[in-house]
Design an enzyme around this catalytic site. Structure first.
Site, mmCIF file in Angstrom:
data_model
loop_
_atom_site.group_PDB
_atom_site.id
_atom_site.type_symbol
_atom_site.label_atom_id
_atom_site.label_comp_id
_atom_site.label_asym_id
_atom_site.label_seq_id
_atom_site.Cartn_x
_atom_site.Cartn_y
_atom_site.Cartn_z
ATOM 1 N N SER A 19 97.355 23.979 -2.498
ATOM 2 C CA SER A 19 96.112 23.292 -2.889
ATOM 3 C C SER A 19 95.352 22.671 -1.732
ATOM 4 O O SER A 19 94.247 22.151 -1.938
ATOM 5 C CB SER A 19 96.414 22.217 -3.934
ATOM 6 O OG SER A 19 96.573 22.795 -5.211
ATOM 7 N N LYS A 22 91.658 23.416 -1.141
ATOM 8 C CA LYS A 22 90.559 22.702 -1.799
ATOM 9 C C LYS A 22 89.808 21.803 -0.827
ATOM 10 O O LYS A 22 88.678 21.392 -1.112
ATOM 11 C CB LYS A 22 91.093 21.901 -2.983
ATOM 12 C CG LYS A 22 91.657 22.784 -4.096
ATOM 13 C CD LYS A 22 92.285 21.969 -5.208
ATOM 14 C CE LYS A 22 92.822 22.901 -6.298
ATOM 15 N NZ LYS A 22 94.215 22.628 -6.634
ATOM 16 N N SER A 79 94.009 17.267 -8.030
ATOM 17 C CA SER A 79 94.188 18.640 -7.527
ATOM 18 C C SER A 79 93.952 19.666 -8.631
ATOM 19 O O SER A 79 94.687 20.649 -8.756
ATOM 20 C CB SER A 79 95.584 18.812 -6.917
ATOM 21 O OG SER A 79 95.632 19.988 -6.133
ATOM 22 N N LYS A 186 94.583 15.643 1.429
ATOM 23 C CA LYS A 186 94.927 16.566 0.339
ATOM 24 C C LYS A 186 96.362 17.048 0.445
ATOM 25 O O LYS A 186 96.853 17.370 1.527
ATOM 26 C CB LYS A 186 93.982 17.782 0.384
ATOM 27 C CG LYS A 186 94.076 18.683 -0.838
ATOM 28 C CD LYS A 186 93.488 18.038 -2.068
ATOM 29 C CE LYS A 186 93.867 18.781 -3.337
ATOM 30 N NZ LYS A 186 95.272 18.566 -3.734
#
Length: 313
Positions: A19, A22, A79, A186
Site C-alpha cells: 500500500s 498510495k 489505507s 504510509k
C-alpha cells in the site's frame, strides 16, 4: 531537505511496496490540485469496481458520492483500497490512466527501480506482475510528498470517522502513537511485500524520512523505523550559516565614485542542515564582482555566496 542519506542497507533491492504505492496517488492528487485540475471539495462517485476491491477498505458502496478530500483521508488513514480506486477512476477516468501517470511521475523523480502496476498495492491477479520499487525510491517519493504541507493534513490523523454511526478507522501507522513527532507517511503489507513503512518525523526544525521494507513482523517495522529516525536526529543539526544583513566577504571597490567601496550584505537568513560532526566546518564563500559601477541602489543583487563544507557546497 537536502537528500542526504544517513544510513542505508539493501537500499536498491527491488521489492513489492504494497500500500505504499498510495503515496504516489496522494502526491499526484496534491499536484493536480495545485495545478488547478481539480479541488478537494469536488465529489467522486463510487463505481461497482471500486466497491469490490477487498483488502483494507472503508466499505464504500456503489453510486455513493464522496468529496475528494474525504476519500484521501480514507486512503491515508485507513489505507482504503476502495477509495484509491474511486479516486483513480474519478480523476483519471480509469485505474490504468492513473497508473500511467504514476509511472511518468516516478520517472521524472528519478525513481529508476520503480514500476507501478496498481493504485492500491494489492497482490497481482493471476498472470499479472506486482508493483516493484526500492527503499531508496520510496525515500525519494516520501521526500517529494513532504514538500507539500497539505499531505500532513491526511497522514498525521490517528483515526478518521467516515460515517456518524461507525467506529473511527484507526491509522495503519502505529508509529504515530509511540513517536509524538511522527506525522506520516504510509504503511504497506501484503504477503509478497512483508511489513513496510515510509515514515517521517520533524524535530528541531529538521525533517527526516525512514523506509523499512520486507519486515516479517507487523510491529517490528515501527520499532526499526523509530530507531532509524531517532538515530538520524542525533546525526544532523540545523546551522544558521548567515544572518540577514550580515556583511559577506570584503568590501567591493566602486568606480568613479566619492564612495570608494561598499559592503555587500546577505539578503536573507540562510540555514543549512549538516551532519552534527561537520557543523564546525561550515564556511561561507562569497562570489562577488571585482568592482561595481554607480549608480547603486540598496537591495540590488550583485553576487551570491556559497555555504560549503570543504569542497562540498
Amino acid at each position: 531537505e537536502t537528500g542526504m542519506v544517513l544510513a542505508e542497507e539493501n537500499a536498491d533491492v527491488q521489492r513489492a511496496p504494497a500500500s505504499m504505492v498510495k503515496l504516489m496517488v496522494m502526491l499526484l492528487v496534491l499536484e493536480g490540485k495545485e495545478a488547478g485540475k481539480w479541488n478537494l471539495e469536488q465529489t467522486i462517485t463510487v463505481s461497482q469496481h471500486a466497491q469490490s476491491m477487498g483488502g483494507s477498505q472503508v466499505n464504500l458502496a456503489m453510486n455513493e458520492q464522496w468529496p475528494l478530500n474525504t476519500l484521501m483521508l480514507c486512503i491515508a488513514v485507513a489505507s482504503a483500497n476502495d477509495a484509491a480506486v474511486a479516486v483513480a477512476e474519478g480523476l483519471w477516468g480509469s485505474k490504468e490512466k492513473c497508473v500511467e501517470a504514476m509511472n511518468e511521475r516516478a520517472k521524472a523523480l528519478g525513481m529508476t527501480n520503480t514500476t507501478f502496476r496498481s493504485v492500491h498495492g494489492l497482490p497481482p491477479s493471476k498472470g499479472q506482475e506486482p508493483d516493484v520499487t526500492t527503499a531508496r525510491d520510496m525515500a525519494v517519493l516520501g521526500r517529494e510528498c513532504a514538500k507539500h504541507d497539505a499531505i500532513f493534513n491526511w497522514t498525521s490523523m490517528k483515526e478518521f470517522q467516515l460515517r456518524p454511526n461507525e467506529y473511527p478507522h484507526p491509522s495503519t501507522n502505529k508509529l504515530m502513537r509511540s513517536m509524538p513527532d511522527c506525522d506520516g507517511l504510509k504503511t504497506g503489507f501484503i504477503r509478497l511485500a512483508g511489513f513496510c513503512i515510509t515514515a517521517t518525523a520533524k524535530r528541531n526544525d529538521v525533517r527526516l524520512i525512514a523506509v523499512v521494507m520486507g519486515d516479517d513482523n507487523k510491529y517490528e517495522r515501527f520499532k526499526l523505523a523509530q530507531q532509524l529516525l531517532d538515530e538520524g536526529f542525533k546525526k544532523v543539526t540545523r546551522v544558521k550559516a548567515v544572518s540577514k544583513g550580515d556583511t559577506v566577504g570584503d568590501p567591493v571597490p566602486v568606480e568613479n565614485c566619492m564612495t570608494p567601496q561598499v559592503k555587500l550584505v546577505a539578503a536573507d537568513d540562510l540555514y543549512v542542515v549538516v551532519k552534527t560532526d561537520d557543523a564546525a566546518k561550515v564556511q561561507v564563500v562569497a562570489d562577488r564582482p571585482a568592482k561595481l559601477t554607480p549608480p547603486l541602489t540598496p537591495g540590488t543583487v550583485v553576487g551570491e555566496f556559497r555555504v560549503q563544507i570543504e569542497a562540498n557546497v
